[in-house]
Design a protein around this motif. Sequence first.
Motif, short mmCIF file in Angstrom:
data_model
loop_
_atom_site.label_atom_id
_atom_site.label_comp_id
_atom_site.label_asym_id
_atom_site.label_seq_id
_atom_site.Cartn_x
_atom_site.Cartn_y
_atom_site.Cartn_z
N SER A 218 5.82 -21.62 11.29
CA SER A 218 6.52 -22.39 12.30
C SER A 218 7.64 -21.33 13.09
O SER A 218 7.93 -20.28 12.65
CB SER A 218 7.74 -23.57 11.73
N ILE A 219 8.03 -21.73 14.14
CA ILE A 219 8.87 -21.04 14.96
C ILE A 219 10.33 -21.90 15.24
O ILE A 219 10.10 -23.05 15.66
CB ILE A 219 8.30 -20.58 16.31
N GLY B 169 13.14 -19.12 21.96
CA GLY B 169 12.66 -18.11 22.90
C GLY B 169 13.65 -17.83 24.10
O GLY B 169 14.02 -16.37 24.47
N LYS B 170 14.52 -18.84 24.41
CA LYS B 170 15.37 -18.71 25.48
C LYS B 170 16.89 -18.31 24.80
O LYS B 170 17.50 -17.51 25.25
CB LYS B 170 15.68 -20.10 25.89
N ALA B 171 17.11 -18.85 23.59
CA ALA B 171 18.42 -18.34 23.02
C ALA B 171 18.53 -16.86 22.54
O ALA B 171 19.48 -16.24 22.57
CB ALA B 171 18.77 -19.21 21.88
N LEU B 172 17.36 -16.55 21.97
CA LEU B 172 17.51 -14.90 21.41
C LEU B 172 16.75 -14.12 22.37
O LEU B 172 17.31 -12.84 22.48
CB LEU B 172 16.39 -15.04 20.22
N TRP B 173 15.83 -14.39 23.54
CA TRP B 173 15.01 -13.50 24.27
C TRP B 173 15.20 -13.78 25.60
O TRP B 173 15.08 -12.90 26.37
CB TRP B 173 13.98 -13.30 23.86
N GLY B 174 15.96 -14.82 26.15
CA GLY B 174 16.14 -15.40 27.44
C GLY B 174 14.83 -15.48 28.11
O GLY B 174 14.71 -15.24 29.22
N TYR C 294 7.21 -19.03 21.12
CA TYR C 294 6.17 -18.27 20.53
C TYR C 294 6.20 -16.71 21.29
O TYR C 294 6.42 -15.81 20.79
CB TYR C 294 4.79 -18.95 21.01
N LEU C 295 6.38 -16.77 22.39
CA LEU C 295 6.54 -15.27 23.30
C LEU C 295 7.76 -14.67 22.58
O LEU C 295 7.76 -13.23 22.65
CB LEU C 295 6.73 -15.38 24.69
N GLY C 296 8.84 -15.16 22.40
CA GLY C 296 10.04 -14.83 21.84
C GLY C 296 9.59 -13.92 20.32
O GLY C 296 10.36 -13.03 20.22
N GLU C 297 8.80 -14.73 19.54
CA GLU C 297 8.40 -14.04 18.16
C GLU C 297 7.45 -12.83 18.59
O GLU C 297 7.46 -11.93 17.76
CB GLU C 297 7.76 -15.10 17.43
N VAL C 298 6.72 -12.94 19.56
CA VAL C 298 5.94 -11.63 20.06
C VAL C 298 6.71 -10.70 20.29
O VAL C 298 6.50 -9.38 20.07
CB VAL C 298 5.00 -12.14 21.18
#
Length: 517
Positions: free
Chosen positions: A193-194, A199-204, A231-235
């Motif tokens: 899970s993610i 994605g928004k909070a950590l990576w904008g 998902y893209l944030g985890e990438v």
Amino acid sequence: MTATGAERPNILFVFADDWGKYASAYRSADGENSLNAIVKTPNFDRLAREGMLFTRAHVNAPSCTPCRSALLSGQYWWRTRRGAILRNAVWDRSIPTYPLILQKAGWHIGFSGKVWSPGTPADAPYGAPANHFTPAGMQISSYSELMMAAADRAAKQKAVLAGVEQNFAAFLAARKEGQPWCYWFGPTQTHRSIAPGSGKALWGIEPDSLKGKIPPFLPDNEVIRADISDYLGEVQSVDAALGVLLQKLEQTGEAAKTLVMVSGDHGMPGVTYGKCNLYDFGTHVSLAARWPDKIKPGRVVDDFVMMMDLAPTFLEACGEKPGPQMTGRSLMPVLLAEKSGIVDAARNFVITGRERHVDTARPGNVPYPHRCLRTREWSYIKNFAPDRWPMGDPAAAKPDPNKAGEDTFATFADMDACPTKRWLIEHGEEPENRKWWEYAFAKRPAEELYDLSKDPWEMHNVAGDPANAAVKQRLANQLMEELKRTGDPRVTGDGLTFERPPFTDIEPRAGAGKRQR
């Protein structure tokens, strides 16, 4: 012959769980309407600039265990016996793997994170816990969850990335002086899970920035955009870990003698056409390589590559001869070539396939057997049991719509639980959304054929068009010939090997029906 002295290179291999072809290095090729126009992977991009980028890299199976079995052994996954399945997998120690071959030849080997799943010390191909280097743990694999819960995110990120460096440093410290090494880093944060909103909070990564960039087999709505943003944030967190490894490598002074390769084990999990599917979205992955003074920088290569090609590549790079049992082809001629584009014209297709993923997906633990032959122009898929449900039996319990946090692991179990899957299940029976349900879960015909020049997303099956009969037959023949040549049990003998014990003789799993990482 084993390489000696300065010719004995190191191997740094980064293999992220469930990371498909998502990297900003692909932005120029994929265009501004792609997800790669959103994701930012500066460390992967740097590796590609200083080395080479592969545009047509595919996994042999869009499921972690068979994919890794193929990669480690350099063989098609169906040749790895019980390594060909996820649940109930056992590694056959008679099958050589490239790390153990290199260890025998004098290399220091080790890994941090996920290599072969289930991969317990008793049956992992590395064989012994001594090869596992995680003194700092693998917090990076729970990046979004840990960061979203942290009171001081900057301090937490520093600690998590420091753990990546500490594990790599522990591996390096354990070798003998002057000994070449082979290290596998296997983060899993791109697996489900993610943490929602990460994605928004950590990576904008603003979910609305994905409007118009969602693949056409998924609805472009706020739920799917938010899920893919996460998902893209985890990438990007995988890329951050890669940056730590590259920095540590430079500090050792050994970057010039180290072959670095970075990839993932299949496409995006929990979404239509992704993980567990043989469409491009499920098998296409990122791949970059750097080897100073060996690989000409800035090359972009369009040859087809399979992950099973990496084992003979690593062996040949180290001066070891790949075994005759390996069906993968060494990439060394491609790595050492000068040109971009198509380097080896014979690398003009890949074959992918899957049998069983999650054991609860269909009654009796039966698999969903399918194989795919992909060329530059066409994708041909053979579904050997079209009467079965590809993602799992819809008769399984559905989540309660009144319980927003209820997991969807048990429903269509071959698709990972996540917000996208939940939306498809809850809204797919509505007439205006039925097509999305069909793309994701519906039964499939015995043959599928896609004209990639007109239909790159593989949404229009033209197998029944008489105008394509000759192409379909040619591809079907080519696929079956390769499967027979390489001993795929699905097409040799009675074709039922994967449907009998030990492949289907599975003990009940504790916590079955719940999400499993």
